[in-house]
Design an enzyme around this catalytic site. Structure first.
Site, PDB file in Angstrom:
ATOM      1  N   GLU A 157     -46.869 -76.606 -13.791  1.00 44.14           N
ATOM      2  CA  GLU A 157     -47.410 -75.835 -13.379  1.00 44.14           C
ATOM      3  C   GLU A 157     -48.173 -75.252 -13.780  1.00 44.14           C
ATOM      4  O   GLU A 157     -48.576 -73.681 -12.878  1.00 44.14           O
ATOM      5  CB  GLU A 157     -45.583 -75.162 -12.568  1.00 44.14           C
ATOM      6  CG  GLU A 157     -44.671 -75.959 -12.249  1.00 44.14           C
ATOM      7  CD  GLU A 157     -43.696 -75.713 -11.567  1.00 44.14           C
ATOM      8  OE1 GLU A 157     -43.568 -73.918 -11.585  1.00 44.14           O
ATOM      9  OE2 GLU A 157     -42.142 -76.405 -10.835  1.00 44.14           O
ATOM     10  N   LYS A 176     -37.318 -75.846  -0.702  1.00 43.60           N
ATOM     11  CA  LYS A 176     -37.935 -77.230  -0.517  1.00 43.60           C
ATOM     12  C   LYS A 176     -37.951 -77.785   0.696  1.00 43.60           C
ATOM     13  O   LYS A 176     -36.758 -78.259   0.809  1.00 43.60           O
ATOM     14  CB  LYS A 176     -37.543 -77.704  -1.965  1.00 43.60           C
ATOM     15  CG  LYS A 176     -37.707 -76.551  -3.555  1.00 43.60           C
ATOM     16  CD  LYS A 176     -36.919 -77.412  -4.596  1.00 43.60           C
ATOM     17  CE  LYS A 176     -38.113 -76.616  -5.259  1.00 43.60           C
ATOM     18  NZ  LYS A 176     -36.955 -76.989  -7.378  1.00 43.60           N
TER      19      LYS A 176
END
Length: 427
Positions: free
Chosen positions: A204, A334
């Protein structure tokens, strides 16, 4: 509103070089909507199921079956539906799959279609996606939760906690908060170099050095914040994603080289919250440790945001159980955990109605798709985590939020410190 005329799909690559699904929906007036589906590394056991091929190509991770499901099964079933009928569309997808976990057609197939239709409908309406989904009152820009130091499943190091994030809560605007985050990120690189520590990055975009303890990571970030002239706590707060399910087995946690009970791990978190300006801890306990979650929430829930990711998997049913038992006080959102836009919106609405906060989130395997940036503004999340201010698949979301802030102009409002329980009521 134009109806759906054509549905297509293809296999593309995500940010980890793994295949994922991209869907294109064309309306009868020629309007196009395109969406790409993300994928996680540390996934909850209760997430909707990704359909993978399981063949030699791409190490078994190909998505030709999901692509075929879109083209051969889903497309014919939704042709001529009105693009604005999102709930009807998503229910059609759910019924067509017919399994609790969306394993027949794959959540990656269903989600790609669900999001692509919403984007096509927004374009046909002449509205930006955030305005189409959120209506005229959508104006709250989220605090970026920037993952600047990685451990756990997102990095090959001995740091147990998966994400160490900064939250620039003292900024006056989203653009200023992003600038502060980028400056701290670069300062952290300098701090790491000065100490002879690695500056390689994880999935990330955060740095992934090998460190003796998790506290060392927090101390390095504190030094970086000070280095750029910002105040730790009032300008920039800290946040964690522990992803504790990854080191949970047989009712206990293996953490920093020792085995701990939920109570002992909770003691550790209480010490951290007392020592550092931590405003949010995600997945501090495992997805099946309901009793531990309830006890931890009772102990720390008024002092820090406790976010359920693996615990809730953006599922309204699991969230309802958490609300009833008073486990956690915030929902991680999500879209690919549940598989349709409607179910995602329902989960956020349920959270907000019951006083739970919501944090919009990317996955570790991402694409250049920016849907979650618009979605964060549309549903008034007040918080978004989508990685470090580096790697284009992460920055794409932050850049989209800059565009939204610019478009809103004087109507834009930055969530700031009020987004977190440690600093007052929700924005």
């Amino acid at each position: 509103m134009p109806s759906i005329e054509a549905v297509g799909a293809r296999e593309i690559l995500d940010s980890r070089g793994n295949p994922t699904v991209e869907v294109e929906v064309v309306l009868e007036d020629g309007t196009l909507g395109r969406a790409a589906v993300p994928s996680g590394a540390s996934t909850g056991a209760f997430e909707a199921v990704e359909l993978r091929d399981g063949e030699d190509r791409y190490g078994g991770k190909g998505v030709r079956k999901a692509v075929a499901a879109v083209i051969e099964r889903i497309g014919p079933a939704i042709i001529e539906l009105e693009a604005t009928e999102q709930r009807l569309l998503d229910q059609t997808l759910i019924d067509l799959d017919g399994t609790p976990g969306k394993s027949a057609l794959g959540a990656n197939a269903l989600l790609g279609v669900s999001l692509a239709v919403a984007k096509a409908a927004a374009a046909a309406s002449g509205l930006p996606l955030f305005r189409y989904l959120g209506g005229p009152s959508a104006h709250l820009l989220p605090v970026p939760m920037l993952n600047i130091l990685n451990g756990g499943a997102h990095a090959d190091t001995n740091v147990d906690i998966q994400e160490f994030m900064i939250a620039p809560i003292g900024a006056s605007s989203f653009s200023e908060s992003l600038r502060w985050g980028a400056e701290v990120y670069h300062a952290l690189k300098s701090v790491l170099k000065a100490r002879g520590l690695g500056t390689g990055v994880g999935d990330e975009g955060g740095f992934a050095p090998s460190l003796p303890t998790n506290r060392d990571a927090l101390d390095l970030i504190a030094e970086a914040v000070d280095k750029v002239g910002l105040r730790l706590g009032s300008d920039v707060a800290l946040a964690l994603d522990v992803a504790s399910t990854e080191f949970y087995a047989d009712g206990s946690y293996t953490f920093e080289g020792s085995t701990r009970t939920a109570e002992e791990l909770s003691d550790y978190y209480a010490e951290l919250v007392g020592a550092y300006p931590i405003v949010s801890i995600e997945d501090p306990l495992a997805e099946d440790d309901w009793s531990g979650w309830v006890a931890l929430t009772e102990r720390l829930g008024t002092k820090v945001q406790l976010v359920g990711d693996d615990l809730f998997v953006t599922n309204p049913e699991r969230l309802a159980r958490g609300i009833a038992s008073k486990a956690a006080n915030a929902l991680l959102v999500k879209v690919n955990q549940i598989g349709t836009l409607t179910e995602t919106l329902d989960a956020v609405n349920l959270a907000h109605r019951n006083g739970y906060r919501a944090m919009m989130s990317h996955r570790s395997g991402e694409t250049e798709d920016t849907t979650i940036a618009d979605l964060a503004v549309a549903v008034d999340c007040g918080q978004i985590k989508t990685g470090a201010p580096a790697r284009s698949e992460r920055v794409a979301k932050y850049n989209q939020l800059l565009r939204i802030e610019e478009e809103l102009d004087d109507a834009a409002r930055f969530a700031g410190a009020a987004a977190f329980p440690r600093h007052g009521q929700p924005a």
